[in-house]
Design a protein around this motif. Sequence first.
Motif, PDB file in Angstrom:
ATOM      1  N   ASN A 279      44.115 -22.759   6.152  1.00  0.00           N
ATOM      2  CA  ASN A 279      44.354 -23.732   5.089  1.00  0.00           C
ATOM      3  C   ASN A 279      45.844 -23.905   4.830  1.00  0.00           C
ATOM      4  O   ASN A 279      46.322 -23.833   3.707  1.00  0.00           O
ATOM      5  N   ALA A 280      46.610 -24.146   5.915  1.00  0.00           N
ATOM      6  CA  ALA A 280      48.061 -24.362   5.862  1.00  0.00           C
ATOM      7  C   ALA A 280      48.809 -23.129   5.370  1.00  0.00           C
ATOM      8  O   ALA A 280      49.875 -23.236   4.775  1.00  0.00           O
ATOM      9  N   HIS A 281      48.275 -21.954   5.624  1.00  0.00           N
ATOM     10  CA  HIS A 281      48.938 -20.687   5.347  1.00  0.00           C
ATOM     11  C   HIS A 281      48.959 -19.844   6.626  1.00  0.00           C
ATOM     12  O   HIS A 281      48.083 -19.959   7.480  1.00  0.00           O
ATOM     13  N   ALA A 282      49.974 -18.996   6.737  1.00  0.00           N
ATOM     14  CA  ALA A 282      50.038 -17.966   7.778  1.00  0.00           C
ATOM     15  C   ALA A 282      50.423 -16.679   7.075  1.00  0.00           C
ATOM     16  O   ALA A 282      51.527 -16.564   6.541  1.00  0.00           O
ATOM     17  N   VAL A 283      49.525 -15.720   7.050  1.00  0.00           N
ATOM     18  CA  VAL A 283      49.704 -14.535   6.213  1.00  0.00           C
ATOM     19  C   VAL A 283      49.395 -13.255   7.000  1.00  0.00           C
ATOM     20  O   VAL A 283      48.590 -13.253   7.931  1.00  0.00           O
ATOM     21  N   LEU A 284      50.070 -12.174   6.590  1.00  0.00           N
ATOM     22  CA  LEU A 284      49.768 -10.850   7.103  1.00  0.00           C
ATOM     23  C   LEU A 284      48.880 -10.155   6.090  1.00  0.00           C
ATOM     24  O   LEU A 284      49.203 -10.082   4.901  1.00  0.00           O
ATOM     25  N   ARG A 285      47.757  -9.607   6.574  1.00  0.00           N
ATOM     26  CA  ARG A 285      46.794  -9.001   5.679  1.00  0.00           C
ATOM     27  C   ARG A 285      46.518  -7.560   6.112  1.00  0.00           C
ATOM     28  O   ARG A 285      46.508  -7.246   7.299  1.00  0.00           O
ATOM     29  N   ARG A 286      46.335  -6.714   5.120  1.00  0.00           N
ATOM     30  CA  ARG A 286      46.069  -5.300   5.341  1.00  0.00           C
ATOM     31  C   ARG A 286      44.615  -5.017   5.000  1.00  0.00           C
ATOM     32  O   ARG A 286      44.163  -5.337   3.905  1.00  0.00           O
ATOM     33  N   VAL A 287      43.897  -4.397   5.938  1.00  0.00           N
ATOM     34  CA  VAL A 287      42.487  -4.091   5.720  1.00  0.00           C
ATOM     35  C   VAL A 287      42.311  -2.579   5.755  1.00  0.00           C
ATOM     36  O   VAL A 287      42.611  -1.938   6.770  1.00  0.00           O
ATOM     37  N   ASP A 288      41.844  -2.012   4.671  1.00  0.00           N
ATOM     38  CA  ASP A 288      41.562  -0.585   4.606  1.00  0.00           C
ATOM     39  C   ASP A 288      40.332  -0.288   5.471  1.00  0.00           C
ATOM     40  O   ASP A 288      39.246  -0.811   5.212  1.00  0.00           O
ATOM     41  N   VAL A 289      40.518   0.525   6.510  1.00  0.00           N
ATOM     42  CA  VAL A 289      39.423   0.770   7.446  1.00  0.00           C
ATOM     43  C   VAL A 289      38.270   1.510   6.776  1.00  0.00           C
ATOM     44  O   VAL A 289      37.098   1.301   7.112  1.00  0.00           O
ATOM     45  N   LEU A 290      38.559   2.359   5.804  1.00  0.00           N
ATOM     46  CA  LEU A 290      37.515   3.130   5.145  1.00  0.00           C
ATOM     47  C   LEU A 290      36.680   2.283   4.194  1.00  0.00           C
ATOM     48  O   LEU A 290      35.454   2.388   4.158  1.00  0.00           O
ATOM     49  N   THR A 291      37.331   1.402   3.439  1.00  0.00           N
ATOM     50  CA  THR A 291      36.623   0.654   2.391  1.00  0.00           C
ATOM     51  C   THR A 291      36.384  -0.809   2.724  1.00  0.00           C
ATOM     52  O   THR A 291      35.558  -1.460   2.092  1.00  0.00           O
ATOM     53  N   GLY A 292      37.130  -1.360   3.686  1.00  0.00           N
ATOM     54  CA  GLY A 292      37.023  -2.777   3.983  1.00  0.00           C
ATOM     55  C   GLY A 292      37.785  -3.666   3.018  1.00  0.00           C
ATOM     56  O   GLY A 292      37.646  -4.894   3.052  1.00  0.00           O
ATOM     57  N   GLU A 293      38.630  -3.073   2.178  1.00  0.00           N
ATOM     58  CA  GLU A 293      39.386  -3.876   1.210  1.00  0.00           C
ATOM     59  C   GLU A 293      40.496  -4.647   1.920  1.00  0.00           C
ATOM     60  O   GLU A 293      41.289  -4.076   2.673  1.00  0.00           O
ATOM     61  N   VAL A 294      40.573  -5.952   1.645  1.00  0.00           N
ATOM     62  CA  VAL A 294      41.562  -6.838   2.246  1.00  0.00           C
ATOM     63  C   VAL A 294      42.626  -7.178   1.213  1.00  0.00           C
ATOM     64  O   VAL A 294      42.314  -7.586   0.092  1.00  0.00           O
ATOM     65  N   LEU A 295      43.897  -7.015   1.595  1.00  0.00           N
ATOM     66  CA  LEU A 295      45.022  -7.328   0.719  1.00  0.00           C
ATOM     67  C   LEU A 295      46.050  -8.120   1.505  1.00  0.00           C
ATOM     68  O   LEU A 295      46.474  -7.710   2.589  1.00  0.00           O
ATOM     69  N   THR A 296      46.465  -9.265   0.987  1.00  0.00           N
ATOM     70  CA  THR A 296      47.520 -10.059   1.601  1.00  0.00           C
ATOM     71  C   THR A 296      48.873  -9.477   1.195  1.00  0.00           C
ATOM     72  O   THR A 296      49.149  -9.347  -0.002  1.00  0.00           O
ATOM     73  N   VAL A 297      49.708  -9.118   2.174  1.00  0.00           N
ATOM     74  CA  VAL A 297      50.950  -8.415   1.872  1.00  0.00           C
ATOM     75  C   VAL A 297      52.200  -9.218   2.207  1.00  0.00           C
ATOM     76  O   VAL A 297      53.294  -8.889   1.728  1.00  0.00           O
ATOM     77  N   ALA A 298      52.080 -10.240   3.039  1.00  0.00           N
ATOM     78  CA  ALA A 298      53.261 -11.025   3.402  1.00  0.00           C
ATOM     79  C   ALA A 298      52.844 -12.412   3.847  1.00  0.00           C
ATOM     80  O   ALA A 298      51.751 -12.605   4.376  1.00  0.00           O
ATOM     81  N   GLY A 299      53.754 -13.372   3.625  1.00  0.00           N
ATOM     82  CA  GLY A 299      53.501 -14.737   4.049  1.00  0.00           C
ATOM     83  C   GLY A 299      52.817 -15.559   2.985  1.00  0.00           C
ATOM     84  O   GLY A 299      52.423 -15.065   1.924  1.00  0.00           O
ATOM     85  N   GLY A 300      52.698 -16.831   3.275  1.00  0.00           N
ATOM     86  CA  GLY A 300      52.074 -17.782   2.361  1.00  0.00           C
ATOM     87  C   GLY A 300      51.989 -19.119   3.047  1.00  0.00           C
ATOM     88  O   GLY A 300      51.477 -19.217   4.165  1.00  0.00           O
ATOM     89  N   GLY A 301      52.499 -20.170   2.396  1.00  0.00           N
ATOM     90  CA  GLY A 301      52.526 -21.482   3.010  1.00  0.00           C
ATOM     91  C   GLY A 301      53.386 -21.478   4.255  1.00  0.00           C
ATOM     92  O   GLY A 301      54.298 -20.668   4.418  1.00  0.00           O
ATOM     93  N   LEU A 302      53.093 -22.396   5.194  1.00  0.00           N
ATOM     94  CA  LEU A 302      53.804 -22.436   6.469  1.00  0.00           C
ATOM     95  C   LEU A 302      55.283 -22.708   6.262  1.00  0.00           C
ATOM     96  O   LEU A 302      55.685 -23.497   5.408  1.00  0.00           O
ATOM     97  N   GLY A 303      56.113 -22.038   7.052  1.00  0.00           N
ATOM     98  CA  GLY A 303      57.551 -22.221   6.961  1.00  0.00           C
ATOM     99  C   GLY A 303      58.274 -21.189   7.787  1.00  0.00           C
ATOM    100  O   GLY A 303      57.716 -20.567   8.692  1.00  0.00           O
ATOM    101  N   ASP A 304      59.557 -20.969   7.470  1.00  0.00           N
ATOM    102  CA  ASP A 304      60.380 -19.984   8.169  1.00  0.00           C
ATOM    103  C   ASP A 304      61.308 -19.363   7.139  1.00  0.00           C
ATOM    104  O   ASP A 304      62.382 -19.881   6.852  1.00  0.00           O
TER     105      ASP A 304
END
Length: 571
Positions: A279-304
């Motif tokens: 949806n016009a975003h490029a993001v780095l996401r962290r997924v906890d392998v034990l719980t499956g919790e997803v957290l977006t940690v970097a990035g957002g709308g497209l750009g540089d």
Amino acid sequence: MRSLIGPFSLFVSTLALVAFAGCGDSADPGTTAADDEAGTGTDEDCSVGAQGCPCTDGGSCDMGLVCEMNVCVEDESSEQGSSDSTDTTDTTDTTDTTDTTDTTDTTDTTDATDTTDATDTTGGMNPPPNCGDGQVDLDEGEQCDDGNNVDNDGCDASCQVEVGNACGDGVLEPGEAEECDDGNTTDGDGCSANCQLEQLGASCGDGSVQDLEICDDNNTNNGDTCNPTCNLENTTALFVGAPGVPGLVDGVGQNARLGGWCVLTADNDYLWVGDSLNNAHAVLRRVDVLTGEVLTVAGGGLGDQDAAIGLNAQFSFMESVTTDGQTLWVGDGGNHKIKAVDLSPPYAVATVAGSGNNMVADGVGQGASLAGVRAMTYYDGIVYFLDGQFSVLRSYNPQNGEVLTIAGQVGQQGQTDGFGNQARFISPRYMASDNSGMLFIADTNGNKIRTYNVLDTYVGTFAGDGTAGYVDAVGTMARVHRPRGMTSDGTSIYFSEFNQHTIRQGVIATTSVSTNVGQHCGGGGNCQGGYQEGQGTANTQLRSPVGLAFHYPSNTVYVCDAGNNVIRALN
């Protein structure tokens, strides 16, 4: 015939890439599913016709893009190797390839593993018979082979990897030559006394579960209830996301949403997910392998945009990710750069290589130029990456910022095996390390899996005859269909067949290729894929799988099932 196994030591990571996705319910990065159940987050502006932006199927997109699933994506069907349709600007200066012949200057540059040699797993016994010949013989007990019988150079006199003092503390540190860290220094439990992955499948197929086996169905077939190395039962399970429901929502397990197209790497605790075309975003996401919790940690709308706080940074398109345990490197293909993400909060993002010009030029840091950054894998202090557009393998040294072209010839396509710049690729796009010094490269449009030995720079062929097809067999008798994402457990490589909707396994020692899960179309077109959890090829379906990552503590191959907008677990 050359050995398929190379020198030294270290980590698996995968990587993989190309284009897919959809738009759906979207929340701002960091918003939980509970905060935004209705999908009321605001979208960033998106240029009409641009990559990752909405369109109408069959409608107009920018040159080199097509409209698929209501999103403008790269037109891979028209590619012939170097004609990468996403890279349509500034492609002329392809001759600026200085220092492309220095293909041997890519190993032992950091000596990060030169420590105490405290973990000689041979127990003082004589070294393996071929130790010191520069070729790793895993079946003889070698973990590395740097061409000598000298200690304190990263690979000891018995061809065992020398690691840092933190081995056994339960924290995976690939930058200290660890392939695994299970919290002890005991052999025989899958992770050796010097934190190296132990070989699997020695007694597989005898009907008795023993050694490191988790199954043994009295055969070494694949696609049934046990794979050929007896370490997977070929069972799939939904891990993160909702099948067929794209979006950008943080949450736990099925409450989270993914854009679909994603590339993966793993450490002991987390999956790190490059989620692009969301949806016009490029993001780095962290997924906890034990719980499956997803957290977006970097990035957002497209750009540089670099930023001290990850969520203020911008990426264009995350083609690949890899890590040494402290830093995560992102191949930002759309911006023609490599960006580094500090894996400690607030996840600062900085450009470490690439001028932003779409061309190939060796140099230091932003003095180098990159075209496509198709795949990355970290091994022995070096980040290796592929430029699929110009058909070369390159390296980035995080210690001094140096970027080198180490295999292939810029803009020259072919499938020639050979040393360094004598070799030729058609369209190298995905890659993994087997942790001994051999890189495995998916020459996607060439329909082969190639190898690169980091010690002597030799490029070989692991599997495939160059014909697009689908045949499980040994080495060049096998046929592969535009192989994509790739990862390794140290004994085998695993790769995805995006257009055939399967996950396949190549056993490194034998070059035997077979299918774990999914239902293919014999290498033909019009393969629709689907969604079904189950066991083996008869009872599972995937749709356009891309990125893969092997996670040692859970003995799991994680699969970005792009067409279903989910991450699935293969055990």
